[in-house]
Write an enzyme that holds these catalytic residues in place. Structure first.
Site, PDB file in Angstrom:
ATOM      1  N   ARG A 102       0.876  -1.181   0.000  1.00 44.44           N
ATOM      2  CA  ARG A 102       0.000   0.000   0.000  1.00 44.44           C
ATOM      3  C   ARG A 102       0.904   1.218   0.000  1.00 44.44           C
ATOM      4  O   ARG A 102       1.710   1.407   0.902  1.00 44.44           O
ATOM      5  CB  ARG A 102      -0.898   0.019   1.237  1.00 44.44           C
ATOM      6  CG  ARG A 102      -1.524   1.373   1.482  1.00 44.44           C
ATOM      7  CD  ARG A 102      -2.613   1.358   2.507  1.00 44.44           C
ATOM      8  NE  ARG A 102      -3.780   0.638   2.019  1.00 44.44           N
ATOM      9  CZ  ARG A 102      -4.988   0.701   2.594  1.00 44.44           C
ATOM     10  NH1 ARG A 102      -5.170   1.421   3.675  1.00 44.44           N
ATOM     11  NH2 ARG A 102      -5.992   0.019   2.096  1.00 44.44           N
ATOM     12  N   HIS A 129      -7.586   0.796  -6.379  1.00 40.43           N
ATOM     13  CA  HIS A 129      -7.784  -0.027  -5.178  1.00 40.43           C
ATOM     14  C   HIS A 129      -8.481  -1.326  -5.599  1.00 40.43           C
ATOM     15  O   HIS A 129      -9.633  -1.570  -5.258  1.00 40.43           O
ATOM     16  CB  HIS A 129      -8.618   0.746  -4.145  1.00 40.43           C
ATOM     17  CG  HIS A 129      -8.532   0.206  -2.753  1.00 40.43           C
ATOM     18  ND1 HIS A 129      -7.781  -0.906  -2.426  1.00 40.43           N
ATOM     19  CD2 HIS A 129      -9.112   0.624  -1.594  1.00 40.43           C
ATOM     20  CE1 HIS A 129      -7.904  -1.135  -1.127  1.00 40.43           C
ATOM     21  NE2 HIS A 129      -8.700  -0.235  -0.598  1.00 40.43           N
ATOM     22  N   GLN A 132     -10.259  -3.828  -3.063  1.00 40.48           N
ATOM     23  CA  GLN A 132     -11.568  -3.370  -2.590  1.00 40.48           C
ATOM     24  C   GLN A 132     -12.622  -3.610  -3.673  1.00 40.48           C
ATOM     25  O   GLN A 132     -13.713  -4.102  -3.389  1.00 40.48           O
ATOM     26  CB  GLN A 132     -11.495  -1.888  -2.223  1.00 40.48           C
ATOM     27  CG  GLN A 132     -12.801  -1.333  -1.691  1.00 40.48           C
ATOM     28  CD  GLN A 132     -13.200  -1.930  -0.350  1.00 40.48           C
ATOM     29  OE1 GLN A 132     -12.435  -1.919   0.596  1.00 40.48           O
ATOM     30  NE2 GLN A 132     -14.407  -2.484  -0.265  1.00 40.48           N
ATOM     31  N   ASP A 224     -17.382   7.422  -0.947  1.00 42.64           N
ATOM     32  CA  ASP A 224     -16.100   7.291  -0.240  1.00 42.64           C
ATOM     33  C   ASP A 224     -15.843   8.634   0.450  1.00 42.64           C
ATOM     34  O   ASP A 224     -16.510   9.634   0.148  1.00 42.64           O
ATOM     35  CB  ASP A 224     -14.996   6.951  -1.265  1.00 42.64           C
ATOM     36  CG  ASP A 224     -13.660   6.587  -0.614  1.00 42.64           C
ATOM     37  OD1 ASP A 224     -13.613   6.440   0.631  1.00 42.64           O
ATOM     38  OD2 ASP A 224     -12.667   6.465  -1.352  1.00 42.64           O
ATOM     39  N   CYS A 264     -16.473   1.822   0.958  1.00 42.03           N
ATOM     40  CA  CYS A 264     -15.268   1.020   1.204  1.00 42.03           C
ATOM     41  C   CYS A 264     -14.767   1.151   2.636  1.00 42.03           C
ATOM     42  O   CYS A 264     -14.022   0.283   3.105  1.00 42.03           O
ATOM     43  CB  CYS A 264     -14.173   1.410   0.215  1.00 42.03           C
ATOM     44  SG  CYS A 264     -13.838   3.175   0.201  1.00 42.03           S
ATOM     45  N   ARG A 292     -13.787  -8.578   2.002  1.00 42.65           N
ATOM     46  CA  ARG A 292     -12.360  -8.352   1.709  1.00 42.65           C
ATOM     47  C   ARG A 292     -11.580  -9.628   2.011  1.00 42.65           C
ATOM     48  O   ARG A 292     -10.691 -10.019   1.264  1.00 42.65           O
ATOM     49  CB  ARG A 292     -11.811  -7.189   2.557  1.00 42.65           C
ATOM     50  CG  ARG A 292     -12.311  -5.809   2.187  1.00 42.65           C
ATOM     51  CD  ARG A 292     -11.804  -5.351   0.826  1.00 42.65           C
ATOM     52  NE  ARG A 292     -10.356  -5.316   0.744  1.00 42.65           N
ATOM     53  CZ  ARG A 292      -9.590  -4.282   1.109  1.00 42.65           C
ATOM     54  NH1 ARG A 292     -10.144  -3.181   1.555  1.00 42.65           N
ATOM     55  NH2 ARG A 292      -8.267  -4.349   0.983  1.00 42.65           N
TER      56      ARG A 292
HETATM   57  N1   CP Z   1     -11.207   0.074   2.550  1.00 45.81           N
HETATM   58  C1   CP Z   1      -9.921  -0.091   2.970  1.00 45.81           C
HETATM   59  O1   CP Z   1      -9.009  -0.329   2.188  1.00 45.81           O
HETATM   60  O2   CP Z   1      -9.743   0.008   4.331  1.00 45.81           O
HETATM   61  P1   CP Z   1      -8.337   0.194   5.071  1.00 45.81           P
HETATM   62  O3   CP Z   1      -7.781   1.524   4.617  1.00 45.81           O
HETATM   63  O4   CP Z   1      -8.686   0.185   6.530  1.00 45.81           O
HETATM   64  O5   CP Z   1      -7.437  -0.939   4.678  1.00 45.81           O
END
Ligand code: CP
Length: 304
Positions: A102, A129, A132, A224, A264, A292
């Site tokens: 990430r 992403h 997600q 979001d 998300c 997830r």
């Molecule tokens: N939606 C998501 O990726 O959550 P986090 O940022 O908590 O991993």
């Protein structure tokens, strides 16, 4: 080898395979059946931004599949002190079986994947992403029983989530309308890519500045946060600009009567969505967050 950097790289058939595998793995887990095909395998997880869902679901997923996961904060790695991505990729490839990262720049994930000799998974970049979006497709499929022919409306910032959903929808033949304020639309290159993909699947991709227009007859309503990680400095300005894009009781009247609401997470109740909508009967946000785990387990099994 195969990576998971963006859903644009996956065919409709590959995505459907992952979704069906996720459903199978979910059933196994819920019935208490042990399934450990990744015994002895290790996933390295590099985080340059905070995470609740991505971190926990990947770590728990690896353990459930018989393997294990290493949480590596960039602060604790030598990349935090200037070691190159290329060297980090080559070194980690000697120890572990896959890398999840990430980070901010999408190019960094591509560079890591280029130099790694093991699969690399995009755990979120400023541009995409896909983990997600894969879990979101799974949730929509569970609730609606299909994907093709549905309409998803994404309301808010034209960010990584908007990009991932446009690409995902285009792949599976789901119409996608994105409504963002002027100047906050999704990147033109991604919109064009999604439109090209949609040409093949028969879906339509629409970008507008009118949230009411986007929401008309939507089966799925998605939003979001208005200020993502790294945008804290502009947060106050964004609250003002995004106010007309709040998903509230009035706006969702445009959607189908059996619409489902997705987010998300993390969410800011009272900002991008009202409490009534996010905690109401149309909301599937916790099933979505739970998925997830199952979607990523399918990804791990298929990549490893
Ligand atoms: N939606 C998501 O990726 O959550 P986090 O940022 O908590 O991993």
């Amino acid at each position: 080898g195969k990576d998971f950097l963006t859903l644009a790289d996956y065919s409709k058939e590959e995505i459907e395979y992952l979704l069906h595998l996720a459903l199978e793995l979910k059933e196994k887990q819920q019935s208490g059946e042990r399934y450990m095909p990744l015994s002895g395998k290790t996933l390295a997880m590099i985080f340059e931004k905070p995470s609740t869902r991505t971190r926990v679901s990947f770590e728990v997923g690896m353990v459930q599949l018989g393997g294990h996961a290493l949480h590596l904060s960039s602060r604790d790695l030598q990349i935090g002190r200037g070691e190159t991505i290329a060297d980090t990729a080559r070194v980690l490839s000697e120890y572990v079986d896959a890398i999840m990262i990430r980070t901010f720049e999408h190019e960094k994930v591509e560079e890591l994947a280029h130099y790694a000799t093991i699969p690399v998974i995009n755990g979120l970049t400023d541009d995409d992403h896909p983990c997600q979006a894969l879990a979101d497709l799974l949730t929509i499929y569970e609730v609606k029983g299909k994907l093709q022919g549905l309409k998803l409306a994404y309301i808010g910032d034209g960010n990584n989530m908007a990009h991932a959903l446009m690409l995902a929808a285009a792949k599976v033949g789901m119409d996608c309308a994105v409504a963002s304020p002027k100047g906050y639309e999704p990147k033109e290159a991604v919109v064009n890519e999604a439109k090209n993909i949609a040409n093949e699947s028969g879906a339509t991709i629409v970008v507008t500045n009118d949230p009411y227009e986007a929401l008309v007859d939507a089966d799925v309503v998605y939003t979001d946060v208005w200020a993502s990680m790294g945008q804290e400095a502009e947060a106050i300005e964004r609250m003002h600009i995004f106010a007309p894009f709040q998903v509230n009781e009035t706006l969702v009247q445009q959607a189908k009567s059996d619409f489902m609401f997705l987010h998300c997470l993390p969410a800011h109740r009272g900002e991008e969505v009202t409490e009534g909508v996010i905690d109401g009967v149309h909301s599937y946000i916790f099933q979505q967050a739970g998925n997830r785990l199952h979607a990523q387990k399918a990804l791990l099994v298929s990549l490893l």
